[in-house]
Design an enzyme around this catalytic site. Sequence first.
Site, PDB file in Angstrom:
ATOM      1  N   CYS A 126       0.824  -1.199   0.000  1.00 45.72           N
ATOM      2  CA  CYS A 126       0.000   0.000   0.000  1.00 45.72           C
ATOM      3  C   CYS A 126       0.869   1.264   0.000  1.00 45.72           C
ATOM      4  CB  CYS A 126      -0.988  -0.024   1.162  1.00 45.72           C
ATOM      5  SG  CYS A 126      -2.338   1.163   0.977  1.00 45.72           S
ATOM      6  N   ASP A 195      -2.841   1.058  10.423  1.00 48.40           N
ATOM      7  CA  ASP A 195      -4.027   1.884  10.658  1.00 48.40           C
ATOM      8  C   ASP A 195      -4.396   1.847  12.132  1.00 48.40           C
ATOM      9  OD1 ASP A 195      -4.263   1.059   7.616  1.00 48.40           O
ATOM     10  OD2 ASP A 195      -5.388   2.908   7.934  1.00 48.40           O
TER      11      ASP A 195
END
Length: 310
Positions: A126, A195
């Site tokens: 990512c 996250d």
Amino acid sequence: MTSIEGTAESIRSMEIRGAGRIARAGAAALGNFADTYAGGSLEGFLADLEKASQTLLASRPTAVSLWNGVRATTRGAGDASSLDEARALVSDNARAFCARSERAVEEIARIGARRIQDGDTIMTHCNSSAALGVIKEAHRQGKDIKVYATESRPWRQGILTVNDLADAGVDITLIIDSAVRAVMKRTDKVFVGADTVTSQGALINKVGTSQLALAAHEARVQFYACAETYKFSPMTLFGDTVTIEERDVSEVIRPGEVRGSVKIFNPVFDSTPASYIDAIITELGMMSPGSVYGVMVKQLGDGIFNQELF
Ligand code: RI2
């Protein structure tokens, strides 16, 4: 001017994305809300601040960074004795949170780069500013490294990653997500972002992260998560599970591409168990996933076990 609804919409639509960036955007929007507040009463301000916080928090459910950013920005406002004091406090808190967040990314880069040796081949997933900070710092220090970056369907944030690393002069190769296990054989270390980190040291990150971890584990490749400590989730201390965001099917397929009876499932994040993580690199230093609980309890202070903070 950063309106609350405008910021929430930019976060929802992923115009602003990345766990650190959405936390800073949320904090800055609340700071701006306080700076420009036109109402005349403290009570009204506190009620509107709560509404603004809830609007921001509803924009993306998984990254606890946003929750911690909002909480850090509004902390103490309820104890203010005047409207001006409350507005100034929120404004100062927002600036302090954003500065702390940016410093943390720099510190993680410095600490994480020590784990990278000359000649290492690295894989990342990512687009994480914390993980990329580590890789770029190692490159800046003159270490000869190669990097493989996953495409990260469906949003393809890997394109951002490869262009960023190419601009920095790093030897960078883009791979499709399903090539991870094949390429792990030529990889020395994996660096990914975060996250959310749970109190048990599990990592919630972009979907596919747990596949990298599994392949790394199998190939005896070191796996590092780069996470500012405001990505540690206090709620998980009490057994709450992290809500994994599911996004619209239109992100995965084009209209008419599959039969109408086909269901599409589009989870955005996944959970990597602590046992697959060698270390978590934070601004406080490198720690084992098992240390997260103690660090969270220390940071949250004495009030935590009677849940004054929630
Ligand atoms: P930094 C991103 O989520 C990715 O999962 C990335 O690993 C994580 O945020 C952390 O990013 P998304 O917003 O805070 O792209 O390290 O869904 O920049």
